[in-house]
Design a protein around this motif. Sequence first.
Motif, PDB file in Angstrom:
ATOM      1  N   THR A  19       0.808  -1.017   0.014  1.00  0.00           N
ATOM      2  CA  THR A  19       0.137  -0.052   0.009  1.00  0.00           C
ATOM      3  C   THR A  19       0.767   1.230  -0.138  1.00  0.00           C
ATOM      4  N   GLY A  20       0.439   2.256  -0.629  1.00  0.00           N
ATOM      5  CA  GLY A  20       1.126   3.660  -0.815  1.00  0.00           C
ATOM      6  C   GLY A  20       2.124   3.604  -1.855  1.00  0.00           C
ATOM      7  N   ASN A  21       2.648   4.725  -2.018  1.00  0.00           N
ATOM      8  CA  ASN A  21       3.907   5.070  -3.167  1.00  0.00           C
ATOM      9  C   ASN A  21       5.108   5.079  -2.592  1.00  0.00           C
ATOM     10  N   SER A  22       5.518   4.582  -1.375  1.00  0.00           N
ATOM     11  CA  SER A  22       6.921   4.852  -1.032  1.00  0.00           C
ATOM     12  C   SER A  22       8.020   4.117  -1.799  1.00  0.00           C
ATOM     13  N   ASN A  23       7.488   3.125  -2.600  1.00  0.00           N
ATOM     14  CA  ASN A  23       8.503   2.208  -3.520  1.00  0.00           C
ATOM     15  C   ASN A  23       8.096   2.431  -4.875  1.00  0.00           C
ATOM     16  N   HIS A  24       7.271   3.248  -5.214  1.00  0.00           N
ATOM     17  CA  HIS A  24       6.764   3.692  -6.466  1.00  0.00           C
ATOM     18  C   HIS A  24       8.406   4.309  -7.309  1.00  0.00           C
ATOM     19  N   PRO A  25       8.417   4.117  -8.858  1.00  0.00           N
ATOM     20  CA  PRO A  25       7.572   3.199  -9.674  1.00  0.00           C
ATOM     21  C   PRO A  25       7.910   1.893  -9.581  1.00  0.00           C
ATOM     22  N   LEU A  26       8.841   1.341  -8.624  1.00  0.00           N
ATOM     23  CA  LEU A  26       9.317  -0.082  -8.656  1.00  0.00           C
ATOM     24  C   LEU A  26       8.243  -1.014  -8.099  1.00  0.00           C
ATOM     25  N   ILE A  27       7.385  -0.676  -7.130  1.00  0.00           N
ATOM     26  CA  ILE A  27       6.554  -1.393  -6.732  1.00  0.00           C
ATOM     27  C   ILE A  27       5.544  -0.439  -6.591  1.00  0.00           C
ATOM     28  N   LEU A  28       4.201  -1.045  -7.285  1.00  0.00           N
ATOM     29  CA  LEU A  28       3.289  -0.110  -7.317  1.00  0.00           C
ATOM     30  C   LEU A  28       2.127  -0.403  -6.097  1.00  0.00           C
ATOM     31  N   ASP A  29       1.531   0.558  -5.946  1.00  0.00           N
ATOM     32  CA  ASP A  29       0.338   0.676  -5.011  1.00  0.00           C
ATOM     33  C   ASP A  29      -0.550  -0.520  -5.308  1.00  0.00           C
ATOM     34  N   ARG A  30      -0.973  -1.409  -4.220  1.00  0.00           N
ATOM     35  CA  ARG A  30      -1.650  -2.332  -4.442  1.00  0.00           C
ATOM     36  C   ARG A  30      -1.291  -3.874  -5.029  1.00  0.00           C
ATOM     37  N   ALA A  31       0.038  -3.740  -5.134  1.00  0.00           N
ATOM     38  CA  ALA A  31       0.709  -4.885  -5.873  1.00  0.00           C
ATOM     39  C   ALA A  31       0.696  -5.933  -4.767  1.00  0.00           C
ATOM     40  N   THR A  32       0.965  -7.073  -5.538  1.00  0.00           N
ATOM     41  CA  THR A  32       1.046  -8.003  -4.488  1.00  0.00           C
ATOM     42  C   THR A  32       2.442  -8.821  -4.261  1.00  0.00           C
ATOM     43  N   LEU A  33       2.725  -8.877  -2.940  1.00  0.00           N
ATOM     44  CA  LEU A  33       4.160  -9.320  -2.923  1.00  0.00           C
ATOM     45  C   LEU A  33       4.229 -10.859  -2.488  1.00  0.00           C
ATOM     46  N   GLY A  34       5.450 -11.337  -2.924  1.00  0.00           N
ATOM     47  CA  GLY A  34       5.740 -12.632  -2.525  1.00  0.00           C
ATOM     48  C   GLY A  34       6.971 -12.879  -1.359  1.00  0.00           C
ATOM     49  N   ILE A  35       6.782 -13.350  -0.310  1.00  0.00           N
ATOM     50  CA  ILE A  35       7.537 -13.132   0.805  1.00  0.00           C
ATOM     51  C   ILE A  35       8.186 -14.596   1.507  1.00  0.00           C
ATOM     52  N   ASP A  36       9.185 -14.655   1.459  1.00  0.00           N
ATOM     53  CA  ASP A  36      10.270 -15.902   1.809  1.00  0.00           C
ATOM     54  C   ASP A  36      10.316 -15.765   3.505  1.00  0.00           C
ATOM     55  N   LYS A  37       9.578 -15.996   4.142  1.00  0.00           N
ATOM     56  CA  LYS A  37       9.696 -16.129   5.582  1.00  0.00           C
ATOM     57  C   LYS A  37      10.880 -16.879   6.083  1.00  0.00           C
ATOM     58  N   GLY A  38      11.501 -17.630   5.423  1.00  0.00           N
ATOM     59  CA  GLY A  38      12.728 -18.454   5.991  1.00  0.00           C
ATOM     60  C   GLY A  38      13.795 -17.596   5.869  1.00  0.00           C
ATOM     61  N   MET A  39      13.725 -16.357   5.157  1.00  0.00           N
ATOM     62  CA  MET A  39      14.880 -15.351   4.961  1.00  0.00           C
ATOM     63  C   MET A  39      14.734 -14.248   5.737  1.00  0.00           C
ATOM     64  N   THR A  40      15.146 -14.227   7.047  1.00  0.00           N
ATOM     65  CA  THR A  40      14.851 -12.997   7.631  1.00  0.00           C
ATOM     66  C   THR A  40      16.549 -12.359   8.077  1.00  0.00           C
ATOM     67  N   LYS A  41      17.479 -13.185   7.615  1.00  0.00           N
ATOM     68  CA  LYS A  41      18.798 -12.235   7.709  1.00  0.00           C
ATOM     69  C   LYS A  41      19.062 -11.124   6.761  1.00  0.00           C
ATOM     70  N   ILE A  42      19.275 -10.154   7.258  1.00  0.00           N
ATOM     71  CA  ILE A  42      19.531  -8.906   6.379  1.00  0.00           C
ATOM     72  C   ILE A  42      20.436  -8.901   5.442  1.00  0.00           C
ATOM     73  N   ILE A  43      20.413  -8.752   4.204  1.00  0.00           N
ATOM     74  CA  ILE A  43      21.180  -8.680   3.324  1.00  0.00           C
ATOM     75  C   ILE A  43      20.958  -7.409   2.745  1.00  0.00           C
ATOM     76  N   ASP A  44      22.029  -6.514   2.693  1.00  0.00           N
ATOM     77  CA  ASP A  44      22.082  -5.074   2.386  1.00  0.00           C
ATOM     78  C   ASP A  44      21.567  -4.748   1.192  1.00  0.00           C
TER      79      ASP A  44
END
Length: 259
Positions: A164-189
């Motif tokens: 939701t929102g335009n904080s990542n526009h135009p890369l990720i649009l508002d209302r875009a569906t995201l796929g999340i890998d919950k097995g990867m929580t380690k931060i990769i810069d």
Amino acid sequence: MNYLDKSQLPTLADRLNHAMSERDIKQESLAVAAGCTQASIQKLSSGKSKKSRFLPAIARALQVDIDWLELGETPTDQFSSDRSRRLRPKDGTPFVLGEISPWDDLTPLDDDEVALPLYKEVEIASGLGRSSVQIDEGRKVRFSSYTLRKAGIDPGNAACATNTGNSNHPLILDRATLGIDKGMTKIIDGQVYALDHDGLLRIKFLYRIPGGLRLRSFNRDEYEDEDYTFEQVMEQRIQIIGRVFWWSTLNPSNTSLLA
């Protein structure tokens, strides 16, 4: 995206510059989204480099077909069910995982499909205006389990969410569906993560900084970096749900239909 053929854009540099112009993305922003340096983008766009292990991530960030970007092969059907099997991520970072489709309990799954749960913000029953990021039991999203495994993602650790929102526009649009890998929580810069920020679902680029964590938006013209100490991370209940490995590019003319 206007996929010009190889006779019109004969080199990787030509196609990269064309895609950047079409998406209105500058080298610095593309480098952040792809997790590489601006120098890497500059070498590719100038023709000094003709190969890079970051090409799949660059294609994902530009929302283009990797075969077109790397080889100049014009996709015949952008949403073909066979397309996800043709894509060949080289750095383990998928950029297209095929078409998604909402379904209900009456829609049977194919043999190679898996139903992924969908996260959303839910208001806490106490009525104090607080929310919590929880799984929406009424909605799921279908993915190819084969494609998830090829991307190195355990289907049991995969989930979806709605941006939701335009904080990542135009890369990720508002209302875009995201796929999340919950097995990867380690931060990769420089990678994109889904966060539970005190009950708010947030999608941010993450960076480790001395003594804390930096949250960055793709739309840096409107959204400044947010730096948090580890103490603030604990106080504000910032939790990493998982790394974002995919997002949809659907841009409907009537966004109210998705509300």
